[in-house]
Design a protein around this motif. Structure first.
Motif, short mmCIF file in Angstrom:
data_model
loop_
_atom_site.label_atom_id
_atom_site.label_comp_id
_atom_site.label_asym_id
_atom_site.label_seq_id
_atom_site.Cartn_x
_atom_site.Cartn_y
_atom_site.Cartn_z
N GLU A 159 -42.96 35.23 -48.47
CA GLU A 159 -42.46 35.32 -47.10
C GLU A 159 -43.34 36.22 -46.24
O GLU A 159 -43.57 35.95 -45.06
CB GLU A 159 -41.02 35.82 -47.10
CG GLU A 159 -40.03 34.81 -47.67
CD GLU A 159 -38.69 35.40 -48.02
OE1 GLU A 159 -37.73 34.63 -48.20
OE2 GLU A 159 -38.60 36.65 -48.11
N GLY A 161 -32.52 28.83 -51.13
CA GLY A 161 -32.52 28.83 -49.68
C GLY A 161 -33.77 29.47 -49.09
O GLY A 161 -34.28 29.01 -48.05
N ARG A 162 -34.28 30.48 -49.76
CA ARG A 162 -35.49 31.14 -49.27
C ARG A 162 -36.71 30.22 -49.40
O ARG A 162 -37.59 30.23 -48.55
CB ARG A 162 -35.71 32.45 -50.02
CG ARG A 162 -34.64 33.49 -49.71
CD ARG A 162 -34.75 34.72 -50.59
NE ARG A 162 -35.91 35.53 -50.26
CZ ARG A 162 -36.18 36.70 -50.84
NH1 ARG A 162 -35.37 37.17 -51.78
NH2 ARG A 162 -37.26 37.38 -50.50
N SER A 213 -36.60 27.67 -46.60
CA SER A 213 -37.00 28.21 -45.31
C SER A 213 -38.52 28.24 -45.14
O SER A 213 -39.03 28.36 -44.03
CB SER A 213 -36.45 29.63 -45.13
OG SER A 213 -37.10 30.53 -46.01
N ALA A 233 -40.88 24.89 -43.21
CA ALA A 233 -41.16 24.60 -41.81
C ALA A 233 -42.66 24.48 -41.58
O ALA A 233 -43.42 25.39 -41.94
CB ALA A 233 -40.57 25.70 -40.93
#
Length: 311
Positions: free
Chosen positions: A211, A258-259, A262, A265
Motif C-alpha cells: 500500500e 479487502g486490502r 483496494s 484500481a
C-alpha cells in the motif's frame, strides 16, 4: 578443550585462542571491543571451527550486550563463521576448508535450542548494523542448514516474530532484506512455520508495504525499485497462502482480502508498472480460488499451528 580444530595454522591458532580468552575474561569495555574486532577480522580471513562453550556461545552472549559496537561485531563475526564462502580464498591443499568450517559452525549454533533465539533477540534494537548483520546470520543458517534452522524457529516463534517485525523498518535495506528472507524461506519452510508468520501479522506487514508503494506512485519520493519490492511482497503473500487452509481463512476473515481488492484500481491512463501491479494482485486472488497444495496435511497442520500461534 581446544577452541579450534586443525583447520587453523599453528601461528594463528594461538592468536585466535588468545583473542577468545581475552574476550571472555576482559572487564574493560575497550579491551573487549579490541579483542572482538581482532577476532572478527580473523574470522573473515581464515576458516575457523569453534565449539559452543567459550566460542559460539560467547559470541551469542556478546551479540546481546548493551554496547552497540560489541553487538554489531559479534553478529558480523557469527555471520562470517557460518558463511561457507568465507574466506573467499583458501589454501590449495584444503579447498573445502571454508565450507567444512561454515557447516560446522552452523551445526554448533543450532545444537542448543537457546542459541538461535538469543542470537536473534538483538533484532529488537533499532541499530541498523545490528539488524543488518542479524539478518545476514539468519540467511547463512538457512542457506546451509535450512531444516535445522526451520526447526529452531518453530520452537522459538518469538524469534520468527522479530524477523517479521523488520518488515516495518523504515530503512529500505533492512526492510528489503527481511522481505527477501520471507520470499525465499516460506516456500520451502514447514507449513507450521508459515502459519506462525501469518498469525503474527505477516499479511498485515506485507500489505502495508504494498500500500505504501501504491501511495507513492508518481511522487517525488517514489522508489525506482518499487516494482521489484511490490513483486517480492506478493511472492511472499502467495507463499503464506499456498499450503494453508488456516492462513487462507485468516487472509479472508482478517481483512487482508479487502486490502488486496483496494489495490486493483487502475486509472485509464496508466503505466506498465501499474498494470504489472494489478496482475500480481489478481494472481493472489486467483490463488485463493484454487485448492491449496497438500490441502489435507495443510488443513490439519495449519489449524493446529494457527490456534497455538494466535494465543
Amino acid at each position: 578443550m581446544a577452541f579450534f580444530t586443525s583447520l587453523l595454522a599453528t601461528p594463528r591458532k594461538a592468536s585466535g585462542k588468545t583473542l577468545l580468552e581475552r574476550l571472555g575474561g576482559a572487564t574493560q569495555l575497550d579491551d573487549r571491543r579490541d579483542a572482538l574486532a581482532s577476532f572478527k577480522e580473523l574470522s573473515a580471513e581464515e576458516p575457523l571451527r569453534l565449539i559452543v562453550e567459550g566460542g559460539i556461545g560467547l559470541l551469542v552472549r556478546l551479540a546481546g550486550d548493551e554496547d552497540a559496537q560489541l553487538a554489531r561485531d559479534a553478529l558480523e563475526t557469527l555471520s562470517n563463521l557460518c558463511d561457507v564462502g568465507v574466506p573467499a580464498e583458501v589454501p590449495e591443499d584444503r579447498p573445502n576448508a571454508n565450507r567444512v568450517a561454515g557447516e560446522h559452525n552452523c551445526d554448533m549454533l543450532l545444537s542448543d535450542a537457546e542459541l538461535l533465539p538469543a542470537a536473534l533477540a538483538p533484532l529488537e534494537r533499532s541499530d541498523f548494523y545490528v539488524r543488518f548483520h542479524g539478518l545476514a546470520l539468519l540467511r547463512q543458517l538457512l542457506a546451509t542448514r535450512a531444516d535445522k534452522t526451520h526447526e529452531a524457529l518453530l520452537h522459538a516463534p518469538a524469534a520468527a516474530g522479530r524477523v517479521l517485525a523488520l518488515l516495518e523498518d523504515e530503512r529500505d535495506i533492512v526492510r528489503n532484506e527481511a522481505l527477501h528472507l520471507m520470499r525465499d524461506v516460506v516456500p520451502t519452510a514447514p507449513p507450521e512455520l508459515a502459519n506462525i508468520l501469518a498469525f503474527q501479522g505477516g499479511f498485515e506487514s506485507l500489505l502495508t508495504i504494498a500500500e505504501g508503494i501504491v501511495r507513492e506512485e508518481g511522487s517525488e519520493t517514489a522508489d525506482a525499485g518499487a516494482g521489484a519490492v511490490f513483486a517480492d511482497t506478493f511472492d511472499a503473500l502467495g507463499a503464506l497462502l499456498a499450503r494453508h487452509v488456516a492462513n487462507r481463512r485468516l487472509f479472508v476473515e482478517g481483512g487482508a482480502l479487502g486490502r488486496v481488492l483496494s489495490l486493483l484500481a487502475l486509472p485509464p491512463s496508466h503505466t506498465s508498472g501499474q498494470a504489472a501491479r494489478i496482475r500480481l494482485a489478481c494472481r493472489t486472488l486467483w490463488q485463493l480460488l484454487r485448492p491449496p497444495a497438500g490441502a489435507a496435511g495443510g488443513e490439519a497442520g495449519g489449524e493446529g499451528g494457527g490456534e497455538g500461534s494466535g494465543e
